[in-house]
Design an enzyme around this catalytic site. Structure first.
Site, PDB file in Angstrom:
ATOM      1  N   GLY A 108    -116.788  -3.876 -38.931  1.00  0.00           N
ATOM      2  CA  GLY A 108    -115.609  -2.786 -37.321  1.00  0.00           C
ATOM      3  C   GLY A 108    -116.561  -3.134 -36.165  1.00  0.00           C
ATOM      4  O   GLY A 108    -115.352  -2.355 -35.387  1.00  0.00           O
ATOM      5  N   ASN A 141    -116.705  -4.590 -33.981  1.00  0.00           N
ATOM      6  CA  ASN A 141    -116.964  -5.341 -32.855  1.00  0.00           C
ATOM      7  C   ASN A 141    -114.836  -3.968 -32.423  1.00  0.00           C
ATOM      8  O   ASN A 141    -114.593  -4.670 -31.692  1.00  0.00           O
ATOM      9  CB  ASN A 141    -116.688  -6.432 -32.930  1.00  0.00           C
ATOM     10  CG  ASN A 141    -118.468  -7.105 -32.114  1.00  0.00           C
ATOM     11  OD1 ASN A 141    -117.946  -7.526 -31.079  1.00  0.00           O
ATOM     12  ND2 ASN A 141    -119.038  -7.546 -33.442  1.00  0.00           N
ATOM     13  N   MET A 188    -115.018 -13.650 -41.635  1.00  0.00           N
ATOM     14  CA  MET A 188    -115.859 -14.091 -42.674  1.00  0.00           C
ATOM     15  C   MET A 188    -114.669 -15.581 -43.008  1.00  0.00           C
ATOM     16  O   MET A 188    -115.761 -15.968 -44.118  1.00  0.00           O
ATOM     17  CB  MET A 188    -116.751 -13.892 -43.342  1.00  0.00           C
ATOM     18  CG  MET A 188    -117.831 -12.595 -42.541  1.00  0.00           C
ATOM     19  SD  MET A 188    -117.973 -13.415 -41.600  1.00  0.00           S
ATOM     20  CE  MET A 188    -119.875 -12.212 -40.718  1.00  0.00           C
ATOM     21  N   LYS A 189    -114.318 -14.996 -43.003  1.00  0.00           N
ATOM     22  CA  LYS A 189    -113.033 -16.662 -43.518  1.00  0.00           C
ATOM     23  C   LYS A 189    -113.035 -17.756 -42.558  1.00  0.00           C
ATOM     24  O   LYS A 189    -113.278 -17.370 -41.374  1.00  0.00           O
ATOM     25  CB  LYS A 189    -111.848 -16.066 -43.874  1.00  0.00           C
ATOM     26  CG  LYS A 189    -112.111 -15.222 -45.244  1.00  0.00           C
ATOM     27  CD  LYS A 189    -112.436 -15.894 -46.704  1.00  0.00           C
ATOM     28  CE  LYS A 189    -112.720 -15.457 -47.790  1.00  0.00           C
ATOM     29  NZ  LYS A 189    -112.842 -14.581 -48.203  1.00  0.00           N
ATOM     30  N   ILE A 190    -112.731 -18.927 -43.197  1.00  0.00           N
ATOM     31  CA  ILE A 190    -112.935 -20.249 -42.051  1.00  0.00           C
ATOM     32  C   ILE A 190    -111.429 -20.584 -41.851  1.00  0.00           C
ATOM     33  O   ILE A 190    -110.976 -21.187 -43.135  1.00  0.00           O
ATOM     34  CB  ILE A 190    -113.492 -21.239 -42.707  1.00  0.00           C
ATOM     35  CG1 ILE A 190    -115.951 -21.050 -42.571  1.00  0.00           C
ATOM     36  CG2 ILE A 190    -113.880 -22.460 -41.464  1.00  0.00           C
ATOM     37  CD1 ILE A 190    -115.888 -21.372 -43.120  1.00  0.00           C
ATOM     38  N   LEU A 191    -110.742 -20.696 -41.303  1.00  0.00           N
ATOM     39  CA  LEU A 191    -109.511 -21.195 -41.240  1.00  0.00           C
ATOM     40  C   LEU A 191    -109.118 -22.175 -40.991  1.00  0.00           C
ATOM     41  O   LEU A 191    -110.028 -23.235 -40.617  1.00  0.00           O
ATOM     42  CB  LEU A 191    -108.849 -19.978 -39.847  1.00  0.00           C
ATOM     43  CG  LEU A 191    -108.954 -18.644 -39.297  1.00  0.00           C
ATOM     44  CD1 LEU A 191    -108.655 -18.349 -38.167  1.00  0.00           C
ATOM     45  CD2 LEU A 191    -108.210 -17.936 -40.269  1.00  0.00           C
ATOM     46  N   ASN A 206    -113.847 -15.686 -30.695  1.00  0.00           N
ATOM     47  CA  ASN A 206    -114.509 -15.580 -31.553  1.00  0.00           C
ATOM     48  C   ASN A 206    -116.159 -14.726 -31.096  1.00  0.00           C
ATOM     49  O   ASN A 206    -115.984 -15.736 -30.034  1.00  0.00           O
ATOM     50  CB  ASN A 206    -115.089 -16.566 -33.106  1.00  0.00           C
ATOM     51  CG  ASN A 206    -116.056 -15.901 -34.153  1.00  0.00           C
ATOM     52  OD1 ASN A 206    -115.837 -15.052 -34.539  1.00  0.00           O
ATOM     53  ND2 ASN A 206    -116.950 -16.883 -34.576  1.00  0.00           N
ATOM     54  N   HIS A 210    -120.202 -15.038 -31.972  1.00  0.00           N
ATOM     55  CA  HIS A 210    -120.726 -14.937 -33.416  1.00  0.00           C
ATOM     56  C   HIS A 210    -122.260 -14.384 -32.300  1.00  0.00           C
ATOM     57  O   HIS A 210    -122.592 -14.943 -31.502  1.00  0.00           O
ATOM     58  CB  HIS A 210    -121.631 -16.193 -32.939  1.00  0.00           C
ATOM     59  CG  HIS A 210    -121.969 -17.485 -34.274  1.00  0.00           C
ATOM     60  ND1 HIS A 210    -121.913 -16.657 -35.487  1.00  0.00           N
ATOM     61  CD2 HIS A 210    -123.573 -17.769 -34.176  1.00  0.00           C
ATOM     62  CE1 HIS A 210    -122.781 -17.474 -36.466  1.00  0.00           C
ATOM     63  NE2 HIS A 210    -123.235 -17.478 -35.766  1.00  0.00           N
TER      64      HIS A 210
HETATM   65  C1  GAR Z   1    -121.221  -9.205 -36.056  1.00  0.00           C
HETATM   66  O1  GAR Z   1    -122.474  -9.137 -35.642  1.00  0.00           O
HETATM   67  C2  GAR Z   1    -120.224 -10.532 -35.933  1.00  0.00           C
HETATM   68  O2  GAR Z   1    -121.136 -11.485 -34.611  1.00  0.00           O
HETATM   69  C3  GAR Z   1    -120.759 -11.094 -36.826  1.00  0.00           C
HETATM   70  O3  GAR Z   1    -120.400 -10.201 -37.831  1.00  0.00           O
HETATM   71  C4  GAR Z   1    -121.209  -9.028 -37.852  1.00  0.00           C
HETATM   72  C5  GAR Z   1    -119.836  -8.358 -37.544  1.00  0.00           C
HETATM   73  O4  GAR Z   1    -119.567  -6.964 -37.216  1.00  0.00           O
HETATM   74  N1  GAR Z   1    -119.446 -12.286 -37.163  1.00  0.00           N
HETATM   75  C6  GAR Z   1    -120.030 -13.658 -37.108  1.00  0.00           C
HETATM   76  O5  GAR Z   1    -121.401 -13.461 -38.572  1.00  0.00           O
HETATM   77  C7  GAR Z   1    -118.789 -14.156 -37.435  1.00  0.00           C
HETATM   78  N2  GAR Z   1    -119.307 -15.873 -37.904  1.00  0.00           N
HETATM   79  P1  GAR Z   1    -119.002  -6.068 -37.129  1.00  0.00           P
HETATM   80  O6  GAR Z   1    -118.055  -5.749 -38.570  1.00  0.00           O
HETATM   81  O7  GAR Z   1    -119.484  -4.728 -37.223  1.00  0.00           O
HETATM   82  O8  GAR Z   1    -118.176  -6.209 -36.178  1.00  0.00           O
END
Ligand code: GAR
Length: 192
Positions: free
Chosen positions: A20, A22, A95-98, A112, A114
């Site tokens: 979390g 982000n 991390m789930k695909i909608l 999103n 990435h």
């Molecule tokens: C982040 O690096 C985000 O970009 C990535 O997961 C991490 C979550 O960190 N997302 C993906 O890989 C989506 N495909 P956080 O929970 O600290 O925000």
């Protein structure tokens, strides 16, 4: 979506699966006077997601939907979003695909982040793959979500140089710092 006009902030839901960082970054931003968004709801597919602590800390409602059957979970989420009049979804380490059906209902309203320079390195274990391939650069991307994984229209990207002794871990940290800056920039670009 219409740009922000006056004091009306866009009702936003943030979807998370883990730590979390982000999410907390988005929450802090949303509390600023000039932010275009107000976070009304945190949704997670994981009851153990660390980021859920920010729900209590910032008094934002949270809901957990285990994706054992995706269509059932998604229908419940859609009800909740309608009920709370959510107009924007920010995926933040979700991390789930909608499904196509879900995305259709929020077309152009799901963002999103990435941790790669899309279209390169879609999917999981991005940093490990980047290091293994001896890439010179990596980065992060904020994009609209469409029905194909990590393939929607790109809003903004940040490129980062990879050092000689870079590991997947050090790269992940560097990229994450940039993610936090980029997500806010993208929201301002779209809605301010
Ligand atoms: C982040 O690096 C985000 O970009 C990535 O997961 C991490 C979550 O960190 N997302 C993906 O890989 C989506 N495909 P956080 O929970 O600290 O925000």
């Amino acid at each position: 979506m219409a740009k922000l006009n006056g004091s009306k902030k866009i009702k936003t839901a943030v979807f998370i699966s883990g730590r979390g960082s982000n999410l907390i970054n988005l929450i802090k931003f949303s509390l600023k006077k000039n932010s275009p968004i107000r976070i009304e709801l945190i949704i997670s597919d994981n009851s153990k997601a660390k980021g859920l602590i920010y729900s209590k800390r910032y008094n934002i409602k949270k809901k957990i939907y285990l994706f054992k059957k995706r269509n059932i979970a998604e229908n419940k989420i859609l009800d909740k979003l309608r009920n709370k009049k959510i107009k924007l979804i920010c995926l933040a380490g979700f991390m789930k695909i909608l499904s196509k059906n879900f995305i259709k209902k929020f077309r152009g309203k799901i963002l999103n982040i990435h941790p790669s320079l899309l279209p390169k390195y879609k999917g999981l274990n991005t940093h490990e793959r980047v290091i293994k391939n001896n890439e010179k650069f990596s980065g992060c991307t904020v994009h609209f979500v469409n029905s194909k994984l990590d393939s929607g229209k790109i809003i903004l990207q940040k490129k980062i140089k990879i050092n000689k002794n870079e590991t997947a871990n050090t790269l992940a940290k560097k990229v994450l710092r940039q993610e936090h800056i980029l997500y806010l920039k993208a929201l301002k670009k779209l809605y301010c």
